[in-house]
Design a protein around this motif. Structure first.
Motif, PDB file in Angstrom:
ATOM      1  N   GLY A  56       0.781  -1.229   0.000  1.00 23.49           N
ATOM      2  CA  GLY A  56       0.000   0.000   0.000  1.00 23.49           C
ATOM      3  C   GLY A  56       0.814   1.279   0.000  1.00 23.49           C
ATOM      4  N   SER A  57       2.124   1.161  -0.108  1.00 24.56           N
ATOM      5  CA  SER A  57       2.933   2.376  -0.121  1.00 24.56           C
ATOM      6  C   SER A  57       2.818   3.060  -1.479  1.00 24.56           C
ATOM      7  N   ALA A  58       2.826   4.389  -1.427  1.00 28.23           N
ATOM      8  CA  ALA A  58       2.752   5.125  -2.695  1.00 28.23           C
ATOM      9  C   ALA A  58       4.134   5.534  -3.186  1.00 28.23           C
ATOM     10  N   HIS A  59       5.162   5.103  -2.467  1.00 29.08           N
ATOM     11  CA  HIS A  59       6.521   5.441  -2.903  1.00 29.08           C
ATOM     12  C   HIS A  59       7.013   4.363  -3.865  1.00 29.08           C
ATOM     13  N   LEU A  60       6.798   4.634  -5.147  1.00 25.91           N
ATOM     14  CA  LEU A  60       7.116   3.631  -6.155  1.00 25.91           C
ATOM     15  C   LEU A  60       8.190   4.170  -7.094  1.00 25.91           C
ATOM     16  N   ILE A  61       9.040   3.287  -7.539  1.00 28.67           N
ATOM     17  CA  ILE A  61      10.054   3.675  -8.515  1.00 28.67           C
ATOM     18  C   ILE A  61       9.694   2.963  -9.818  1.00 28.67           C
ATOM     19  N   PHE A  62       9.461   3.741 -10.851  1.00 26.56           N
ATOM     20  CA  PHE A  62       9.073   3.142 -12.127  1.00 26.56           C
ATOM     21  C   PHE A  62      10.313   2.893 -12.989  1.00 26.56           C
ATOM     22  N   CYS A  86       8.474  -1.084  -5.468  1.00 25.45           N
ATOM     23  CA  CYS A  86       8.051  -0.419  -4.238  1.00 25.45           C
ATOM     24  C   CYS A  86       9.283  -0.067  -3.401  1.00 25.45           C
ATOM     25  N   ALA A  87       9.381   1.206  -3.033  1.00 28.33           N
ATOM     26  CA  ALA A  87      10.549   1.642  -2.279  1.00 28.33           C
ATOM     27  C   ALA A  87      10.506   1.119  -0.845  1.00 28.33           C
ATOM     28  N   GLU A  88       9.327   0.704  -0.411  1.00 28.52           N
ATOM     29  CA  GLU A  88       9.205   0.269   0.968  1.00 28.52           C
ATOM     30  C   GLU A  88       9.387  -1.235   1.133  1.00 28.52           C
ATOM     31  N   CYS A  89       8.597  -2.017   0.360  1.00 23.89           N
ATOM     32  CA  CYS A  89       8.682  -3.468   0.570  1.00 23.89           C
ATOM     33  C   CYS A  89       9.456  -4.153  -0.545  1.00 23.89           C
ATOM     34  N   GLY A  90       9.815  -3.397  -1.598  1.00 23.65           N
ATOM     35  CA  GLY A  90      10.642  -3.958  -2.655  1.00 23.65           C
ATOM     36  C   GLY A  90       9.890  -4.831  -3.640  1.00 23.65           C
ATOM     37  N   THR A  91       8.561  -4.931  -3.505  1.00 22.93           N
ATOM     38  CA  THR A  91       7.790  -5.753  -4.438  1.00 22.93           C
ATOM     39  C   THR A  91       7.780  -5.108  -5.823  1.00 22.93           C
TER      40      THR A  91
END
Lengths: 445, 464
Positions: free
Chosen positions: B190-196, B275-280
């Motif tokens: 659910g984190s919005a910190h994503l790296i595209f 995902c910057a938080e969980c790495g998924t």
């Protein structure tokens, strides 16, 4: 006398000339002086140069010069509109591992807003290429060509400075071929080879493409072999930036290209090793006037400027001590006698014989002159298209234009005389379209 | 008017002392104000330090959801971050007084309730400030990127304000005003910190490069540029012609990508979100799209808050095979008519009286009661067949029409309802209580029966 009879009489006259030696001598007496003393030596000089070049290049071991200096291309834009994208694209496309900085200077960017917007749009296109960047210098108030060139020079940072017209586009090896000469420290300028881009537009444009082939590709190449290149074109000139900076860039006023060439040559007397080179493989394609009116306007400017430059501005600069003997003679010969004096001789002689000699005689002489120039044109055409051209088959296809070429050149020469008179009487360079009047009226030369 | 002034900087409040109805008490810490026994009408914070204002206004707003909070500061008001928490800046007395009294007037009209749960706090806060719009604010430190400062202040530590907001909106207590942004969240955490990242569609490697292609005008050949380059010039590998000038001899028709890992050439790279938080790593189409709206109190929310109605809580029951009451009665009448013709076609009606809703709201608060009822509704849904229909005749009376169900079946149904009640009782101290009464066609049918009569008789038994 009917027209048919006139033509008949002329033909007979011309034929008799070659049978009757006395008559030939008589005609030659009138015709030969300027041909022999002015033109033929010059043509032979150039042909000798071309052959020298050709043998040198043929026998020389090809050198791979690994010299890729940063190149600044100052693109002089005015109201080219969409055409300017061709130039910018062709510069971004250069096959050159070094850095190329494209500096688009827009003169009067307020009234030329469209051109400015077109260039602005090109920024992202250029940025996609490695080692290429586009700098935009909008000069909101119009200041003329020279102010654009100097502004471009001042913001540029490359070792090699190219001054290019906004309506000229380039072959993709232009920068490579144009900049390699600067590996030699003595080279201060390189004149680029100019071809006509819009030659399909009209017969006038086609004839000019032939003229450019002969007078730029062949003549400058020949002259270059003796370090006497007559002019580094304003539409396409390549310079060592430090050198032009050292001589304070370009002077305001018209014919700035010829002026700078002359000013560079004034160092030749003292620094005998300095060189101006013509590079036939640094190729730019430019638009030429496609109508007679536009062509006459252009030549009125060019030929008038020639007189202004040599006789008004650089009167005191004509000294072998400054220019070196070779260039001194070459400028006197090609620049003054050939380009300024000879048009008057042709015009004068034509008028003189029209009024003093019978019609068939004058016509006969003109036919003779025609044949002479046709042969000269043919020789140069073949040298240019067979020995020098990189687009041989394209160029050879233009051979059918040759019969028109002497007539074209004859008329252009007559017009050159008119232009000189216009400059002499009207100071027409002060009303040039190359810069606004408020700039030109202040030019002190 | 009782005013508490939190004086953290030396600054006068022009015009405030000149009025007789104003009683000012000065404090030097926010805790003192909240511990004070006096009930203050308005709080004014005087400070010139941004962090200090943020800290004290967050603290005081959390403790006082109705009390107007004002700030007197020399800082640039437009740029301050806490505008969502306060009611305004103290510039002059008239402006301050008129705005504060507006809020207090509405506050005084509110019915005093036993418990101030989260729902109540935000609803009353909004009701007292009719033009307040809760806007999402960008905050890179938040894992959702956007936060609603006013919700964060009222919410419990670590609570999911997103879910709370959704629940308020589902119950039609708040209404969307404007779409502010659309963000994507990791479907896993659910984190919005994503790296595209753009990757090779064949082997998923990120080592891809742009390869320019060249189109030779002479022979029409299209191939990667590198195949054309020979030394200092471009030559077509197929027709050998020398390409000198862009636009005359060649052009660049498209740009393709080349994967350095597997050599695959492709036009469009795949895009994945890391995902910057969980790495998924997720495909872009798998991401959860969240639309961020600004909110304000809805008309229904106003009514609910002002009159302390149950309608938003009970509304959750309206999702189970719901029919409007007149339709419910129409179908029942039709079944009665059917039964008169053919007495094998049975039917039953079950009435429920949720009799402790008001007490629950007073004890647990609106939010928790709503969740409790939500749980009940979910179980009820499992019980109800697709042919059954439900309706509500009042806030606490809930009806079910069970076609093809005789008294035996109805008894079974009632038993299961009782089971739900028993199992929900075991979960915690307070639980939902209801009375169930029923009517079955095979038990006590009268020939002049109508839907209205049946429901009235059940109602009277329910209210006992």
């Amino acid at each position: 006398m009917t027209l048919l009879e006139k033509i008949h009489k002329t033909i007979i006259f011309v034929c008799e000339l070659f049978v009757n030696l006395d008559d030939l001598i008589l005609v030659a007496h009138n015709f030969i002086p300027y041909v022999l003393f002015l033109e033929l030596p010059f043509y032979l000089f150039v042909i000798f140069g071309i052959l020298k070049y050709y043998t040198r290049v043929s026998f020389e071991e090809p050198k791979d010069i690994l010299y890729y200096p940063k190149v600044s291309c100052v693109l002089l834009c005015y109201a080219e509109g969409e055409d300017v994208t061709k130039s910018i694209k062709s510069l971004a496309e250069q096959i050159y591992p070094g850095n190329i900085e494209i500096i688009a200077v827009i003169d009067g960017a307020i009234q030329n807003r469209h051109t400015y917007n077109v260039i602005k749009r090109m920024e992202s296109y250029v940025n996609k290429f490695q080692n290429r960047n586009l700098k935009i210098v909008p000069k909101w108030k119009r200041g003329g060509r020279v102010s654009s060139i100097n502004a471009g020079m001042n913001v540029s940072s490359g070792q090699v400075l190219m001054i290019l017209d906004g309506d000229t586009s380039f072959d993709n090896n232009m920068v490579r071929n144009g900049s390699k000469h600067f590996a030699d420290k003595n080279v201060v300028a390189v004149s680029g080879n100019i071809r006509v881009r819009n030659y399909k537009e009209s017969l006038i444009a086609k004839l000019q493409s032939l003229e450019y082939m002969i007078s730029i590709q062949s003549c400058r190449l020949g002259l270059s072999e003796f370090n006497t290149v007559n002019n580094v074109s304003g539409a396409f000139g390549i310079f060592r930036r430090s050198f032009v900076k050292h001589i304070y860039g370009w002077d305001s006023g018209t014919a700035e290209d010829l002026d700078l060439t002359f000013r560079i040559k004034q160092y030749f007397g003292k620094h005998k090793n300095l060189k101006i080179i013509f590079e036939k493989d640094a190729i730019g394609h430019t638009n030429v006037p496609a109508t007679i009116k536009d062509l006459l306007d252009q030549r009125l400017r060019w030929d008038g400027d020639l007189y202004w430059l040599y006789f008004r501005k650089h009167q005191s600069g004509f000294a072998p001590k400054l220019l070196g003997w070779m260039n001194f003679i070459s400028i006197i010969w090609y620049g003054i006698l050939f380009q300024i004096v000879m048009p008057f001789m042709i015009a004068g002689y034509t008028v003189y014989s029209t009024f003093t000699q019978p019609g068939y005689y004058t016509t006969g002489i003109l036919v003779l002159i025609y044949v002479f120039y046709l042969i000269v044109a043919l020789v140069f055409f073949l040298l240019s298209s067979v020995l020098l051209s990189e687009r041989k088959s394209d160029d050879l296809k233009k051979i059918w234009l040759l019969p028109f070429f002497p007539i074209y050149m004859f008329l252009i020469r007559l017009w050159a005389a008119v232009s000189t008179v216009a400059e002499l009487v009207l100071y027409s360079n002060k009303s040039s379209s190359m810069a606004p009047y408020w700039v030109l009226k202040r030019v002190k030369f | 008017m009782q005013i508490a002034v939190l004086k953290l900087a030396n600054k006068d409040l022009p015009g405030l002392q000149d009025h007789k109805q104003i009683y000012i008490t000065e404090y030097i810490s926010a805790e003192q104000i909240s511990e004070s026994e006096t009930k203050f009408d308005v709080i004014i914070i005087i400070s010139d330090i941004e962090d200090e204002i943020l800290q004290t206004s967050t603290f005081l707003r959390g403790k006082n959801h109705i009390t107007p909070i004002y700030i007197a500061t020399g800082l640039d008001q437009e740029k301050l971050k806490y505008n969502a928490l306060i009611d305004g800046y103290y510039d002059n007395y008239e402006q301050f007084y008129s705005r504060a009294t507006e809020i207090l007037e509405i506050a005084n009209s509110l019915i005093n309730r036993g418990i101030n749960d989260l729902d109540n706090k935000i609803l009353e806060f909004l009701l007292c400030r009719p033009d307040y719009i809760a806007k999402p604010v960008k905050n890179w430190q938040s894992r959702k990127v956007y936060t609603y400062p006013i919700l964060d202040v009222f919410a419990d530590e670590g609570a999911d304000t997103e879910q709370w907001l959704q629940s308020l909106h589902n119950r039609d207590l708040i209404t969307q005003v404007e779409l502010i942004d659309r963000i994507r969240e990791c479907p896993f955490c659910g984190s919005a910190h994503l790296i595209f990242i753009d990757i090779c569609p064949n082997c998923q490697s990120i080592d891809i490069v742009n390869v320019p292609f060249i189109h030779c005008f002479t022979c029409g050949n299209v191939e990667p540029q590198e195949k054309f380059i020979s030394g200092d010039s471009l030559n077509c590998p197929r027709c050998r012609s020398h390409l000198r000038h862009i636009g005359v001899d060649y052009d660049r028709p498209l740009e393709n990508h080349l994967c350095n890992s597997c050599g695959h050439i492709f036009e469009e790279p795949d895009i994945i979100a890391n995902c910057a938080e969980c790495g998924t790593k997720s495909k872009s189409e798998d991401l959860i799209v969240i639309e961020k709206y600004s909110f304000q109190l809805s008309e229904h929310g106003k009514v609910v808050t002002q009159h302390d109605s149950l309608s938003d809580v009970i509304r959750v029951l309206d999702n189970i095979n719901y029919a409007h009451l007149p339709y419910f009665q129409f179908v029942t009448d039709w079944l009665i008519a059917m039964y008169k013709r053919q007495d094998q076609i049975d039917f039953s009606i079950v009435g429920l009286n949720l009799d402790n809703m008001t007490q629950l709201i007073n004890i647990l608060g609106r939010g928790k009661t709503s969740m409790l009822l939500h749980g009940f509704a979910e179980r009820l849904r499992e019980l109800v067949r697709t042919t059954d229909i439900c309706t509500r005749s009042s806030e606490s009376h809930f009806w079910l029409l069970l076609p093809q169900t005789n008294s035996k079946g109805c008894q079974l149904f009632k038993k299961r309802l009782e089971d739900i009640k028993v199992s929900s009782e075991q979960e915690g101290g307070e639980s939902l209580s209801f009375i169930v009464e029923s009517y079955s066609s095979d038990e006590n049918f009268h020939t002049d029966e109508t839907a209205e009569l049946i429901m009235a008789s059940i109602s009277s038994r329910l209210s006992k």
